[in-house]
Design a protein around this motif. Sequence first.
Motif, PDB file in Angstrom:
ATOM      1  N   LEU A  99     -18.127  23.788  17.070  1.00  0.00           N
ATOM      2  CA  LEU A  99     -16.685  23.944  16.989  1.00  0.00           C
ATOM      3  C   LEU A  99     -16.004  23.233  18.158  1.00  0.00           C
ATOM      4  N   LEU A 100     -16.554  23.390  19.346  1.00  0.00           N
ATOM      5  CA  LEU A 100     -16.000  22.723  20.529  1.00  0.00           C
ATOM      6  C   LEU A 100     -16.030  21.202  20.357  1.00  0.00           C
ATOM      7  N   ALA A 101     -17.114  20.686  19.814  1.00  0.00           N
ATOM      8  CA  ALA A 101     -17.222  19.242  19.585  1.00  0.00           C
ATOM      9  C   ALA A 101     -16.153  18.769  18.592  1.00  0.00           C
ATOM     10  N   GLU A 102     -15.915  19.551  17.556  1.00  0.00           N
ATOM     11  CA  GLU A 102     -14.887  19.196  16.568  1.00  0.00           C
ATOM     12  C   GLU A 102     -13.501  19.239  17.189  1.00  0.00           C
ATOM     13  N   ILE A 103     -13.254  20.241  18.023  1.00  0.00           N
ATOM     14  CA  ILE A 103     -11.958  20.347  18.689  1.00  0.00           C
ATOM     15  C   ILE A 103     -11.741  19.149  19.597  1.00  0.00           C
ATOM     16  N   GLN A 104     -12.785  18.732  20.292  1.00  0.00           N
ATOM     17  CA  GLN A 104     -12.658  17.592  21.203  1.00  0.00           C
ATOM     18  C   GLN A 104     -12.380  16.291  20.452  1.00  0.00           C
ATOM     19  N   LYS A 105     -12.792  16.230  19.195  1.00  0.00           N
ATOM     20  CA  LYS A 105     -12.466  15.034  18.393  1.00  0.00           C
ATOM     21  C   LYS A 105     -10.959  14.906  18.197  1.00  0.00           C
ATOM     22  N   LYS A 106     -10.259  16.032  18.288  1.00  0.00           N
ATOM     23  CA  LYS A 106      -8.805  16.013  18.112  1.00  0.00           C
ATOM     24  C   LYS A 106      -8.119  15.256  19.237  1.00  0.00           C
ATOM     25  N   GLU A 107      -8.786  15.162  20.386  1.00  0.00           N
ATOM     26  CA  GLU A 107      -8.214  14.399  21.497  1.00  0.00           C
ATOM     27  C   GLU A 107      -7.889  12.978  21.047  1.00  0.00           C
ATOM     28  N   GLU A 108      -8.797  12.388  20.312  1.00  0.00           N
ATOM     29  CA  GLU A 108      -8.586  11.022  19.841  1.00  0.00           C
ATOM     30  C   GLU A 108      -7.499  10.970  18.782  1.00  0.00           C
ATOM     31  N   LYS A 109      -7.529  11.937  17.863  1.00  0.00           N
ATOM     32  CA  LYS A 109      -6.567  11.941  16.761  1.00  0.00           C
ATOM     33  C   LYS A 109      -5.133  12.089  17.269  1.00  0.00           C
ATOM     34  N   PHE A 110      -4.938  12.912  18.288  1.00  0.00           N
ATOM     35  CA  PHE A 110      -3.586  13.172  18.775  1.00  0.00           C
ATOM     36  C   PHE A 110      -3.284  12.468  20.098  1.00  0.00           C
ATOM     37  N   PHE A 111      -4.116  11.524  20.479  1.00  0.00           N
ATOM     38  CA  PHE A 111      -3.871  10.595  21.578  1.00  0.00           C
ATOM     39  C   PHE A 111      -3.673  11.267  22.939  1.00  0.00           C
ATOM     40  N   TYR A 112      -4.581  12.163  23.285  1.00  0.00           N
ATOM     41  CA  TYR A 112      -4.533  12.738  24.626  1.00  0.00           C
ATOM     42  C   TYR A 112      -5.925  12.755  25.229  1.00  0.00           C
ATOM     43  N   LYS A 113      -5.928  12.881  26.534  1.00  0.00           N
ATOM     44  CA  LYS A 113      -7.169  12.994  27.298  1.00  0.00           C
ATOM     45  C   LYS A 113      -7.037  14.189  28.223  1.00  0.00           C
ATOM     46  N   ILE A 114      -8.152  14.823  28.487  1.00  0.00           N
ATOM     47  CA  ILE A 114      -8.168  15.924  29.435  1.00  0.00           C
ATOM     48  C   ILE A 114      -8.755  15.400  30.732  1.00  0.00           C
ATOM     49  N   ASN A 115      -7.981  15.523  31.806  1.00  0.00           N
ATOM     50  CA  ASN A 115      -8.415  15.075  33.122  1.00  0.00           C
ATOM     51  C   ASN A 115      -8.351  16.283  34.057  1.00  0.00           C
ATOM     52  N   GLY A 116      -9.490  16.950  34.240  1.00  0.00           N
ATOM     53  CA  GLY A 116      -9.505  18.188  35.016  1.00  0.00           C
ATOM     54  C   GLY A 116      -8.754  19.254  34.257  1.00  0.00           C
ATOM     55  N   LYS A 117      -7.661  19.737  34.847  1.00  0.00           N
ATOM     56  CA  LYS A 117      -6.833  20.737  34.172  1.00  0.00           C
ATOM     57  C   LYS A 117      -5.601  20.117  33.525  1.00  0.00           C
ATOM     58  N   LYS A 118      -5.428  18.821  33.703  1.00  0.00           N
ATOM     59  CA  LYS A 118      -4.244  18.145  33.172  1.00  0.00           C
ATOM     60  C   LYS A 118      -4.525  17.564  31.789  1.00  0.00           C
ATOM     61  N   ILE A 119      -3.512  17.641  30.943  1.00  0.00           N
ATOM     62  CA  ILE A 119      -3.561  17.027  29.621  1.00  0.00           C
ATOM     63  C   ILE A 119      -2.646  15.805  29.683  1.00  0.00           C
ATOM     64  N   LEU A 120      -3.207  14.653  29.403  1.00  0.00           N
ATOM     65  CA  LEU A 120      -2.453  13.407  29.495  1.00  0.00           C
ATOM     66  C   LEU A 120      -2.319  12.778  28.110  1.00  0.00           C
ATOM     67  N   PHE A 121      -1.057  12.672  27.659  1.00  0.00           N
ATOM     68  CA  PHE A 121      -0.780  12.030  26.383  1.00  0.00           C
ATOM     69  C   PHE A 121      -0.456  10.566  26.618  1.00  0.00           C
ATOM     70  N   GLU A 122      -0.820   9.742  25.664  1.00  0.00           N
ATOM     71  CA  GLU A 122      -0.412   8.346  25.714  1.00  0.00           C
ATOM     72  C   GLU A 122       1.101   8.296  25.545  1.00  0.00           C
ATOM     73  N   GLU A 123       1.731   7.274  26.097  1.00  0.00           N
ATOM     74  CA  GLU A 123       3.200   7.157  26.084  1.00  0.00           C
ATOM     75  C   GLU A 123       3.768   7.234  24.671  1.00  0.00           C
ATOM     76  N   GLU A 124       3.171   6.530  23.742  1.00  0.00           N
ATOM     77  CA  GLU A 124       3.660   6.544  22.355  1.00  0.00           C
ATOM     78  C   GLU A 124       3.567   7.941  21.756  1.00  0.00           C
ATOM     79  N   ALA A 125       2.514   8.667  22.066  1.00  0.00           N
ATOM     80  CA  ALA A 125       2.353  10.039  21.550  1.00  0.00           C
ATOM     81  C   ALA A 125       3.433  10.943  22.119  1.00  0.00           C
ATOM     82  N   ARG A 126       3.763  10.787  23.405  1.00  0.00           N
ATOM     83  CA  ARG A 126       4.822  11.594  24.021  1.00  0.00           C
ATOM     84  C   ARG A 126       6.163  11.337  23.330  1.00  0.00           C
TER      85      ARG A 126
END
Length: 195
Positions: free
Chosen positions: A18-45
């Motif tokens: 389940l965790l692996a599937e959830i992490q696939k959503k990072e790509e789909k919704f254009f964000y990355k997790i960096n430590g505790k920060k969630i970083l969206f790509e500019e276009e996604a924002r």
Amino acid sequence: MSRIEEIINEIKKLDNELLAEIQKKEEKFFYKINGKKILFEEEARKYQKEFMMKISTYLSNASFLNIVTVPVIWSCLIPALILDFFASIYQFICFRIYKIPFVKRSKYVVIDRNSLHYLNAIEKINCVYCGYFNGVIAYVQEIAARTEQYWCPIKHARKIITMHSRYHKFLEYGDCLDYQQRLKQLREDFADIDD
């Protein structure tokens, strides 16, 4: 290995999937997790901001009863803060004495929905509150689970609705022989914790 342990291992395996599937959503919704920060790509924002409801619209769409209950909901924050504080102090003192591994609060109290650009300020505040409150409850439950394993690792005779993370290690209800023989071992059996 007992059937209960097999089922628990299957559940852990499914949790990892389940965790692996959830992490696939990072790509789909254009964000990355960096430590505790969630970083969206500019276009996604920019795209997300198009869906943000104005506060005036949000409030005018809210039912009167929802608005009236806000103070009741928020009054629960005070006991949650107190519980969080005292559970942390309890763990800091007692777990050292009992040699129980500390519960990492940051694994349970997760506040990240405020990074979503399609939420207005009220929605973000509400999401912070829910993330904090539910995280504190999960954090305290894990502290209680480890404490229960140390002091009273016996399963209940009656069915319980939810089982905490340590329950599978507990001894069977009514098994007095195993209790006397295994209590010391169970008080030290925290090797499976991967905090």
